[in-house]
Scaffold this active site. Structure first.
Site, PDB file in Angstrom:
ATOM      1  N   GLU A   1      81.160 -45.687  -9.162  1.00  0.00           N
ATOM      2  CA  GLU A   1      80.670 -45.152 -10.446  1.00  0.00           C
ATOM      3  C   GLU A   1      81.376 -43.837 -10.791  1.00  0.00           C
ATOM      4  O   GLU A   1      81.560 -43.503 -11.950  1.00  0.00           O
ATOM      5  CB  GLU A   1      79.151 -44.944 -10.408  1.00  0.00           C
ATOM      6  CG  GLU A   1      78.335 -46.235 -10.422  1.00  0.00           C
ATOM      7  CD  GLU A   1      78.270 -46.930 -11.794  1.00  0.00           C
ATOM      8  OE1 GLU A   1      78.175 -46.238 -12.822  1.00  0.00           O
ATOM      9  OE2 GLU A   1      78.324 -48.182 -11.825  1.00  0.00           O
TER      10      GLU A   1
ATOM     11  N   CYS B   1      78.733 -57.387  -3.906  1.00  0.00           N
ATOM     12  CA  CYS B   1      78.325 -56.375  -4.877  1.00  0.00           C
ATOM     13  C   CYS B   1      79.423 -56.349  -5.921  1.00  0.00           C
ATOM     14  O   CYS B   1      80.602 -56.292  -5.574  1.00  0.00           O
ATOM     15  CB  CYS B   1      78.205 -55.008  -4.197  1.00  0.00           C
ATOM     16  SG  CYS B   1      77.864 -53.668  -5.346  1.00  0.00           S
TER      17      CYS B   1
ATOM     18  N   HIS C   1      80.429 -54.150  -7.783  1.00  0.00           N
ATOM     19  CA  HIS C   1      81.241 -52.934  -7.819  1.00  0.00           C
ATOM     20  C   HIS C   1      82.441 -53.021  -6.857  1.00  0.00           C
ATOM     21  O   HIS C   1      83.440 -52.348  -7.061  1.00  0.00           O
ATOM     22  CB  HIS C   1      80.407 -51.714  -7.412  1.00  0.00           C
ATOM     23  CG  HIS C   1      79.511 -51.195  -8.490  1.00  0.00           C
ATOM     24  ND1 HIS C   1      78.414 -51.873  -8.953  1.00  0.00           N
ATOM     25  CD2 HIS C   1      79.551 -50.027  -9.192  1.00  0.00           C
ATOM     26  CE1 HIS C   1      77.803 -51.148  -9.882  1.00  0.00           C
ATOM     27  NE2 HIS C   1      78.475 -50.021 -10.047  1.00  0.00           N
TER      28      HIS C   1
ATOM     29  N   ASP D   1      74.502 -55.586 -15.617  1.00  0.00           N
ATOM     30  CA  ASP D   1      74.663 -54.934 -14.308  1.00  0.00           C
ATOM     31  C   ASP D   1      73.942 -53.595 -14.359  1.00  0.00           C
ATOM     32  O   ASP D   1      73.620 -53.080 -15.434  1.00  0.00           O
ATOM     33  CB  ASP D   1      76.146 -54.719 -13.968  1.00  0.00           C
ATOM     34  CG  ASP D   1      76.311 -54.077 -12.586  1.00  0.00           C
ATOM     35  OD1 ASP D   1      75.661 -54.547 -11.633  1.00  0.00           O
ATOM     36  OD2 ASP D   1      77.060 -53.094 -12.463  1.00  0.00           O
ATOM     37  N   SER D   2      73.731 -53.013 -13.183  1.00  0.00           N
ATOM     38  CA  SER D   2      73.111 -51.695 -13.123  1.00  0.00           C
ATOM     39  C   SER D   2      74.058 -50.609 -13.645  1.00  0.00           C
ATOM     40  O   SER D   2      73.622 -49.526 -13.997  1.00  0.00           O
ATOM     41  CB  SER D   2      72.730 -51.383 -11.675  1.00  0.00           C
ATOM     42  OG  SER D   2      73.876 -51.517 -10.858  1.00  0.00           O
TER      43      SER D   2
ATOM     44  N   CYS E   1      75.228 -58.797 -11.090  1.00  0.00           N
ATOM     45  CA  CYS E   1      74.783 -57.817 -10.110  1.00  0.00           C
ATOM     46  C   CYS E   1      74.141 -58.568  -8.955  1.00  0.00           C
ATOM     47  O   CYS E   1      73.215 -59.357  -9.164  1.00  0.00           O
ATOM     48  CB  CYS E   1      73.769 -56.882 -10.770  1.00  0.00           C
ATOM     49  SG  CYS E   1      73.022 -55.696  -9.643  1.00  0.00           S
TER      50      CYS E   1
HETATM   51  N1  DGL Z   1      76.683 -53.957  -8.878  1.00  0.00           N
HETATM   52  C1  DGL Z   1      75.447 -54.127  -8.185  1.00  0.00           C
HETATM   53  C2  DGL Z   1      75.496 -55.275  -7.225  1.00  0.00           C
HETATM   54  O1  DGL Z   1      76.281 -56.166  -7.381  1.00  0.00           O
HETATM   55  C3  DGL Z   1      74.874 -53.006  -7.409  1.00  0.00           C
HETATM   56  C4  DGL Z   1      74.933 -51.663  -7.846  1.00  0.00           C
HETATM   57  C5  DGL Z   1      73.683 -50.892  -7.608  1.00  0.00           C
HETATM   58  O2  DGL Z   1      73.319 -50.590  -6.467  1.00  0.00           O
HETATM   59  O3  DGL Z   1      73.093 -50.589  -8.604  1.00  0.00           O
HETATM   60  O4  DGL Z   1      74.718 -55.311  -6.304  1.00  0.00           O
END
Ligand code: DGL
Length: 277
Positions: free
Chosen positions: A162, A194, A196, A20-21, A83
């Site tokens: 985050e 997403c 997150h 993931d990012s 992600c």
């Molecule tokens: N967790 C990432 C997703 O599912 C996105 C986070 C980011 O923008 O880096 O899209």
């Protein structure tokens, strides 16, 4: 001479790579641990470059290939793109480039939503890049042409997660503003597009009607990983040695702190690594 049986056994014991990012992929790790407790995991969170979601597709692809190469070098047997942003713009490229199975998050989430929705009016929220790529509507419509998809980008939510602002009134107010245009569309199902967002699921559920079902693609993705590994004979049957290792590209302490709050236990193996060469 290498013994093919031993080789197969060794491969089964290799870890799963999760990418993931930043922190969001931990929602997928949590589900993998629950559903596949024998599996070791190597996680990579690109905390030096998060968020990916407001960057251009070319940049996201370049970052993604670096991360995938790093995970391959660690000897993983399968990669989970935990992600939605990367799954939206780089999944095919990664699948073509990587010499191993790669599972993304979009299709499992889309299938779960179709299963849950009666009205076939489905909402999806995600990063700017995810919504712009249009993968959710494309997959949903290819599975059922009657589905209507209402999409909304929510770029401020990832930085809030985050920072660990999971149940703050600020996060709630921002979620309320983002979700307002979706509510008059009479959706009966909302995809958290997403990884997150499951971390602020409670906050999100406060600002939508109680009859809208929430799809958490982390759960669906872990189920898909199990199916793929079963099919390819990759499930680890050794019950004694599952380990977890977390790599981040910046600020390991902050990752540890927030991750501990999310997972409810300390992460022991967090290391910083530079993959940007
Ligand atoms: N967790 C990432 C997703 O599912 C996105 C986070 C980011 O923008 O880096 O899209």
């Amino acid at each position: 001479v290498t013994d093919p049986l031993r080789q197969a056994a060794n491969q089964k014991e290799q870890p799963i790579g999760v990418f993931d990012s930043g922190l969001g992929g931990l929602t997928v790790v949590r589900q993998l641990q629950e559903q596949l407790p024998n599996e070791s995991i190597i996680y990579f969170g690109d905390t030096a470059r998060v968020p990916y979601g407001n960057k251009g597709a070319e940049t996201i692809r370049r970052f993604s290939l670096q991360v995938v190469r790093f995970l391959e070098e660690q000897g993983v047997k399968l990669i989970v793109i935990a992600c939605n942003t990367v799954s939206s713009v780089a999944l095919e490229l990664i699948q073509e480039t990587a010499g191993l199975p790669v599972v993304g998050v979009i299709e499992p989430g889309a299938r779960a939503a179709l299963h849950l929705s009666n009205s076939k009016r489905i909402g999806v929220i995600g990063t700017i890049a995810t919504i712009a790529a249009g993968k959710y509507p494309a997959i949903l419509n290819s599975l059922d042409s009657e589905v209507k998809v209402f999409a909304q980008a929510c770029p401020l939510l990832v930085p809030l997660v985050e920072e660990g602002w999971l149940d703050s009134p600020v996060t709630e107010e921002i979620a309320r503003i983002y979700l307002a245009p979706l509510l008059p569309q009479k959706i009966d199902c909302l995809i958290l597009g997403c990884t997150h967002y499951p971390l602020i699921k409670t906050t999100i559920s406060k600002v939508i009607n109680g009859n809208i079902q929430i799809v958490d693609s982390a759960i669906e993705t872990a189920l898909e990983v199990r199916r793929v590994m079963q099919r390819q004979g990759l499930l680890n049957d050794n019950t004694s040695r599952a380990t977890q290792l977390f790599y981040v590209s910046d600020f390991p302490q902050k990752f540890e702190e927030v991750a501990q709050r999310l997972l409810g236990r300390p992460l022991v193996n967090v290391k910083q690594v530079n993959i940007d060469d």
